[in-house]
Design an enzyme around this catalytic site. Structure first.
Site, PDB file in Angstrom:
ATOM      1  CE  LYS A 106      -4.501   0.884   0.115  1.00  0.00           C
ATOM      2  NZ  LYS A 106      -5.608   0.065  -0.399  1.00  0.00           N
ATOM      3  N   GLY A 246     -20.251   6.613   2.523  1.00  0.00           N
ATOM      4  CA  GLY A 246     -19.169   6.897   1.560  1.00  0.00           C
ATOM      5  C   GLY A 246     -19.755   6.835   0.173  1.00  0.00           C
ATOM      6  N   GLY A 248     -18.042   7.498  -2.907  1.00  0.00           N
ATOM      7  CA  GLY A 248     -16.993   7.621  -3.924  1.00  0.00           C
ATOM      8  C   GLY A 248     -17.035   6.423  -4.840  1.00  0.00           C
ATOM      9  CG  ASN A 249     -14.211   3.323  -7.442  1.00  0.00           C
ATOM     10  OD1 ASN A 249     -14.298   2.183  -6.997  1.00  0.00           O
ATOM     11  ND2 ASN A 249     -14.048   3.555  -8.725  1.00  0.00           N
ATOM     12  N   GLY A 251     -18.522   3.190  -2.845  1.00  0.00           N
ATOM     13  CA  GLY A 251     -19.877   3.364  -2.313  1.00  0.00           C
ATOM     14  C   GLY A 251     -20.908   3.760  -3.349  1.00  0.00           C
TER      15      GLY A 251
HETATM   16  P1  NAD Z   1     -13.111   7.607  -2.917  1.00  0.00           P
HETATM   17  O1  NAD Z   1     -12.113   8.644  -2.697  1.00  0.00           O
HETATM   18  O2  NAD Z   1     -13.600   7.374  -4.311  1.00  0.00           O
HETATM   19  O3  NAD Z   1     -14.399   7.863  -1.999  1.00  0.00           O
HETATM   20  C1  NAD Z   1     -14.345   8.036  -0.615  1.00  0.00           C
HETATM   21  C2  NAD Z   1     -15.714   8.493  -0.179  1.00  0.00           C
HETATM   22  O4  NAD Z   1     -15.794   8.459   1.221  1.00  0.00           O
HETATM   23  C3  NAD Z   1     -16.058   9.928  -0.614  1.00  0.00           C
HETATM   24  O5  NAD Z   1     -17.387   9.971  -1.037  1.00  0.00           O
HETATM   25  C4  NAD Z   1     -15.889  10.723   0.679  1.00  0.00           C
HETATM   26  O6  NAD Z   1     -16.711  11.860   0.700  1.00  0.00           O
HETATM   27  C5  NAD Z   1     -16.358   9.684   1.666  1.00  0.00           C
HETATM   28  N1  NAD Z   1     -15.948   9.944   3.019  1.00  0.00           N
HETATM   29  C6  NAD Z   1     -14.723  10.336   3.480  1.00  0.00           C
HETATM   30  N2  NAD Z   1     -14.761  10.472   4.816  1.00  0.00           N
HETATM   31  C7  NAD Z   1     -16.023  10.152   5.195  1.00  0.00           C
HETATM   32  C8  NAD Z   1     -16.690  10.097   6.427  1.00  0.00           C
HETATM   33  N3  NAD Z   1     -16.049  10.394   7.548  1.00  0.00           N
HETATM   34  N4  NAD Z   1     -18.002   9.735   6.442  1.00  0.00           N
HETATM   35  C9  NAD Z   1     -18.658   9.428   5.310  1.00  0.00           C
HETATM   36  N5  NAD Z   1     -18.062   9.446   4.109  1.00  0.00           N
HETATM   37  C10 NAD Z   1     -16.787   9.814   4.049  1.00  0.00           C
HETATM   38  O7  NAD Z   1     -12.512   6.265  -2.295  1.00  0.00           O
HETATM   39  P2  NAD Z   1     -12.887   4.771  -2.624  1.00  0.00           P
HETATM   40  O8  NAD Z   1     -11.918   4.273  -3.632  1.00  0.00           O
HETATM   41  O9  NAD Z   1     -14.344   4.642  -2.851  1.00  0.00           O
HETATM   42  O10 NAD Z   1     -12.467   4.082  -1.238  1.00  0.00           O
HETATM   43  C11 NAD Z   1     -13.376   3.987  -0.158  1.00  0.00           C
HETATM   44  C12 NAD Z   1     -12.968   2.809   0.705  1.00  0.00           C
HETATM   45  O11 NAD Z   1     -12.984   1.633  -0.105  1.00  0.00           O
HETATM   46  C13 NAD Z   1     -11.552   2.900   1.294  1.00  0.00           C
HETATM   47  O12 NAD Z   1     -11.541   2.263   2.551  1.00  0.00           O
HETATM   48  C14 NAD Z   1     -10.726   2.102   0.300  1.00  0.00           C
HETATM   49  O13 NAD Z   1      -9.532   1.607   0.871  1.00  0.00           O
HETATM   50  C15 NAD Z   1     -11.719   1.007  -0.011  1.00  0.00           C
HETATM   51  N6  NAD Z   1     -11.430   0.282  -1.243  1.00  0.00           N
HETATM   52  C16 NAD Z   1     -11.460   0.908  -2.452  1.00  0.00           C
HETATM   53  C17 NAD Z   1     -11.163   0.180  -3.595  1.00  0.00           C
HETATM   54  C18 NAD Z   1     -11.215   0.795  -4.960  1.00  0.00           C
HETATM   55  O14 NAD Z   1     -11.025   0.052  -5.950  1.00  0.00           O
HETATM   56  N7  NAD Z   1     -11.486   2.065  -5.112  1.00  0.00           N
HETATM   57  C19 NAD Z   1     -10.834  -1.181  -3.501  1.00  0.00           C
HETATM   58  C20 NAD Z   1     -10.848  -1.787  -2.258  1.00  0.00           C
HETATM   59  C21 NAD Z   1     -11.153  -1.043  -1.128  1.00  0.00           C
END
Ligand code: NAD
Length: 444
Positions: A106, A246, A248-249, A251
């Site tokens: 990571k 959440g 983002g990607n 959620g």
């Molecule tokens: P992202 O940056 O696309 O989205 C993050 C989201 O979380 C945003 O909407 C942000 O506003 C929200 N957020 C941040 N702090 C917050 C809080 N305190 N309360 C509510 N919402 C909050 O990131 P992502 O890629 O969607 O990653 C989110 C999680 O998923 C992380 O834990 C990441 O490690 C995990 N993850 C992502 C992937 C991937 O392929 N993108 C793969 C495995 C795991």
């Protein structure tokens, strides 16, 4: 941060618990408690106003017994070495639980990407890439997107690494844009994989809220084509009630995929707060609202919620998809979901885990629930190395095969050992990594 919420301490505790159950040799257990390699870099970036600003970044390679290291890069003001170590450990177990030939890594940079221009983000990304370039590469360690990094970030990393090498190296990162060797289906993969395991849990636990129709042939799911026009897996969520933290990607796409399949998304949130409509939210409209206002809050026809309140709404499935330590001993008792599917990494503390278990809530652990992202990253890497690209159908079908098999491996372990799903997933994963170490032997 208290020691109790230190993600690396939590990751070590999770390992310690299964090391005993698996009777791991003491030396192997000790080896697996710490990252194999850690690189900290402090580096300057020219900002738009002419100032030079110092940034700190990390790349942690936790273990490579099963193959090259693999894991995302996070840009966040709370990034710390211990957070990156924990995330690298979880990547090691995640790649093992889905059985793809990688170790875990990571990376992260301490920064506030929301306050930086595109130019500043590009210069920071390129300099960070140059700093970590001696230890990354398609055969060594392959970064991918994580919180506040995306396909554009990966394109800058790929280009910078390629400039250093003197030729194009698309296999150095995954999650790239399509026209430079990205994979169809990668952007949705984490959410889609999460949807697959949620569906398995709904169908195979007591919460049979979905139609019982058999949607897959167990023995042949690896090569059975999906029904025409159905890249999602050929099933329906039949009004399953879902809340997502959440947006983002992970959620927002999970919300969209599940609502497209008939699920009712009643609450979602982002860093600014949440929204609730018990009749169900129109996810396309919420996405548009967030794109134009920067938050889900203020969405017409929905009630605004405090950021963490979304976790406590009554629903069938709760999907934490934001950050670590969201479900803690303080709020675990208020969780009313039947299933918690951890799209985020480390959203539940060990104490909260115990409380949820005692309440009879099924927790699909992060290393399984969000493994769809790294699985399609693996497909992207294979395609980049071969310069031969697959259809979205192929990607989704293979993803489904891997996720369903991993779900079955984990629940099989849970039944044999009479343990909860997180423990079962760790037992499957840690055993695979330990077996790889034992088979390879200890050098020299
Ligand atoms: P992202 O940056 O696309 O989205 C993050 C989201 O979380 C945003 O909407 C942000 O506003 C929200 N957020 C941040 N702090 C917050 C809080 N305190 N309360 C509510 N919402 C909050 O990131 P992502 O890629 O969607 O990653 C989110 C999680 O998923 C992380 O834990 C990441 O490690 C995990 N993850 C992502 C992937 C991937 O392929 N993108 C793969 C495995 C795991």
């Amino acid at each position: 941060m208290t020691e109790e919420l230190n993600p690396f301490k939590i990751a070590q505790q999770q390992l310690d618990k299964v090391a005993g159950l698996l009777n791991l040799k003491k030396g192997i257990h000790e080896y697996l408690r710490y990252p194999h390699r850690e690189l900290t870099v402090n580096f300057p970036v020219k900002m738009d106003n002419g100032d030079i600003k110092e940034f700190t970044g990390y790349r942690v390679q936790y273990n490579n017994a099963r193959g090259p290291c693999k894991g995302g890069i996070r840009y966040h003001w709370n990034v710390s070495l211990d957070e990156v170590r924990a995330l690298a450990a979880w990547m090691t177990w995640k790649t093992a639980v889905v059985g793809i030939p990688y170790g875990g890594a990571k990376g992260g940079v301490i920064c506030n990407p929301k306050e930086m221009s595109q130019g500043e983000l590009e210069r920071m990304t390129r300099r960070f890439t140059a700093e970590i370039s001696p230890i990354i590469g398609p055969e060594r360690d392959i970064p991918a997107p994580d919180v506040y990094t995306d396909a554009q970030t990966m394109a800058w990393i790929m280009d910078t690494y390629s400039m250093i090498k003197g030729y194009s190296v698309p296999g150095v990162v995954t999650g790239k844009p399509l026209h430079i060797g990205g994979s169809l289906g990668r952007n949705e993969a984490t959410a889609r994989g999460c949807m697959f395991v949620v569906r398995e849990a709904l169908q195979k636990t007591d919460y049979k809220v979905c139609s019982p129709e058999e949607w897959r042939q167990r023995e042949t799911y690896e090569d059975k084509p999906l029904p025409d026009g159905d890249e999602g897996g050929g099933y329906h969520f039949d009004d399953t009630v879902v809340a997502v933290q959440g947006f983002g990607n992970a959620g927002s796409i999970a919300a969209k995929l599940i609502s497209d399949k008939g699920g009712r998304i009643i609450a979602v949130s982002d860093s600014k707060g949440g929204i609730l409509n018990k009749d169900g939210l129109d996810i396309d409209a919420v996405l548009e609202h967030k794109a134009s206002t920067g938050t889900v809050q203020g969405f017409e026809g929905a009630e605004n919620l405090e950021p963490k309140a979304v976790l406590e709404v009554k629903c069938d499935v709760l999907i934490p998809a934001a950050l670590e330590n969201q479900i803690t001993k303080e709020n675990a008792d208020n969780i009313k979901a039947k299933i918690v599917a951890e799209a985020a990494n480390g959203p539940t503390t060990p104490e909260a885990d115990r409380i949820l278990y005692e309440k009879g809530i099924t927790v699909i652990p992060d290393i399984l629930a969000n493994a769809g992202g790294v699985t399609v990253s693996y497909f992207e890497w294979v395609q980049s190395l071969q310069s031969f690209f697959w259809s979205e159908r192929d990607v989704n079908m293979r993803l489904k095969g891997i996720m369903v098999k991993a779900y079955d491996d984990v629940t099989g372990m849970c039944q044999t050992e009479n343990v909860d799903m997180r423990t079962g997933a760790y037992m499957v994963a840690v055993q695979r990594v330990a077996d790889a170490i034992m088979h390879r032997g200890i050098f020299p």
